[in-house]
Design an enzyme around this catalytic site. Structure first.
Site, short mmCIF file in Angstrom:
data_model
loop_
_atom_site.label_atom_id
_atom_site.label_comp_id
_atom_site.label_asym_id
_atom_site.label_seq_id
_atom_site.Cartn_x
_atom_site.Cartn_y
_atom_site.Cartn_z
CE1 TYR A 36 1.27 -0.30 4.32
CE2 TYR A 36 0.27 1.88 4.33
CZ TYR A 36 1.09 0.94 4.92
OH TYR A 36 1.75 1.24 6.07
NE ARG A 112 -5.42 -19.61 6.07
CZ ARG A 112 -4.20 -19.95 6.43
NH1 ARG A 112 -3.74 -21.15 6.15
NH2 ARG A 112 -3.44 -19.09 7.07
CG HIS A 114 0.64 -20.83 3.53
ND1 HIS A 114 -0.36 -21.61 4.04
CD2 HIS A 114 1.06 -20.06 4.55
CE1 HIS A 114 -0.54 -21.32 5.32
NE2 HIS A 114 0.32 -20.37 5.66
CE LYS A 159 3.33 3.30 3.12
NZ LYS A 159 3.50 3.44 4.54
C1 PLP Z 1 7.12 1.85 9.35
C2 PLP Z 1 7.15 3.18 8.67
N1 PLP Z 1 8.31 3.84 8.55
C3 PLP Z 1 8.39 5.05 7.96
C4 PLP Z 1 7.25 5.66 7.46
C5 PLP Z 1 7.38 7.01 6.80
O1 PLP Z 1 7.18 6.90 5.41
P1 PLP Z 1 6.56 8.13 4.61
O2 PLP Z 1 7.41 9.31 4.97
O3 PLP Z 1 6.72 7.76 3.18
O4 PLP Z 1 5.16 8.28 5.06
C6 PLP Z 1 6.02 5.01 7.55
C7 PLP Z 1 4.81 5.64 7.02
O5 PLP Z 1 3.72 5.17 7.18
C8 PLP Z 1 5.97 3.74 8.16
O6 PLP Z 1 4.80 3.07 8.27
#
Ligand code: PLP
Length: 298
Positions: A36, A112, A114, A159
């Site tokens: 995301y 389900r 993995h 992310k």
């Molecule tokens: C674990 C983590 N680190 C750092 C950040 C900072 O990233 P950004 O500056 O792109 O929001 C986020 C943002 O949600 C985060 O979830």
């Protein structure tokens, strides 16, 4: 609860959030198998859009998921979403600031499994939400943080929507009356549960280098550019727990926080217990930058 911005994007269609449906067999629901982005939008203009798209593409690549859209297509999707929610700049009035959430999951399949079946169709979801307006008094007073051991996996650079550790850490901070949990792994600072942590030591700003331990923050790169422009010394280098505890200033950076000054850590004052002089300069420069970009192409 009413949604101020009721329209979302789901798999190529714009529809009401309340009417949006995904399969309960979606792999993001069963496995947290998705990635995301959260993109700030100032007066109708997504901020650092190319950087967010690049990070999304990287996250997709790192989990072997095909990024379903090119940057141009993501831009069109976001533009349409903002327009439909009355959040696009139309040249006459400035719409309120907001943020866009984008999620790509690997899609759904029966059973389900993995190991995902090949050639699943990714689920693409996006919505807008009001900018988390912060009390100016809180901002100028700074925020409280607690430290915690970083319990996360060895791919924090992705992310991923699998955020249970981050959720529990933030809850732990909230239970302690704090705004964020600042994480330590093997005696060194990593980052916050949802933010980059910057530390001022000896007048120089230090930030742990990008690695598997932390997310490459988009706000971090803005902060680094501002430091460069302001002539403030900075470097990416490890910060020990002892250095963190004796820092002159500690900052939290993220897309929706922008830049917060941490004024207490584990109930002890950071520096003099008030936002420090470097934070004031960089925070002011950040505000100027984001307003200067309004109306510019993105
Ligand atoms: C674990 C983590 N680190 C750092 C950040 C900072 O990233 P950004 O500056 O792109 O929001 C986020 C943002 O949600 C985060 O979830």
């Amino acid at each position: 609860m009413g949604e101020p911005y009721p329209h979302c994007h789901l798999n190529g269609a714009l529809l009401r959030l309340r009417e949006a449906r995904i399969s309960p067999l979606d792999r993001s629901f069963l496995f947290g198998d998705g990635v995301y982005e959260v993109i700030p939008v100032y007066a109708g203009r997504p901020f650092r859009f190319p950087e967010h798209c690049a990070r999304l593409a990287r996250s997709c690549g790192e989990i072997r998921l095909r990024d379903p859209h090119s940057r141009t297509e993501w831009a069109a999707l976001c533009r349409e979403l903002l327009e439909r929610n009355g959040l696009a700049a139309d040249g006459k009035v400035s719409p309120p600031d907001c943020y866009i959430y984008l999620q790509v999951s690997r899609g759904s399949e029966y059973g389900r499994n993995h190991a995902p079946l090949p050639d699943l169709t990714p689920t693409v979801f996006a919505f807008c939400a009001p900018w988390p307006e912060r009390d100016a008094a809180v901002r100028s007073r700074g925020v409280a943080c607690v430290t915690a051991i970083d319990p996360r996996w060895q791919r924090c650079d992705i992310k991923s929507v699998a955020l249970l550790p981050n959720v529990l850490l933030r809850d732990q901070a909230a239970q302690a009356g704090a705004s964020e949990a600042i994480l330590l792994r093997d005696g060194e600072l990593t980052e916050g549960s949802s933010s980059t942590v910057h530390v001022v030591i000896g007048g120089e700003l230090r930030t742990p280098p990008d690695s598997w331990r932390i997310l490459p923050g988009t706000t971090r790169s803005v902060v680094e550019e501002l430091l460069e422009a302001l002539g403030i010394p900075h470097q990416a280098s490890a910060v020990s727990a002892a250095e963190l505890r004796s820092a002159e200033e500690i900052w939290l950076a993220s897309a929706t926080r922008e830049l917060d000054s941490v004024t207490t850590l584990d109930a002890q004052p950071v520096g003099r217990g008030v936002p420090g002089p470097l934070w004031h300069r960089v925070h002011a420069a950040f505000q100027t930058l984001k307003r200067r970009l309004e109306g510019q192409p993105w």
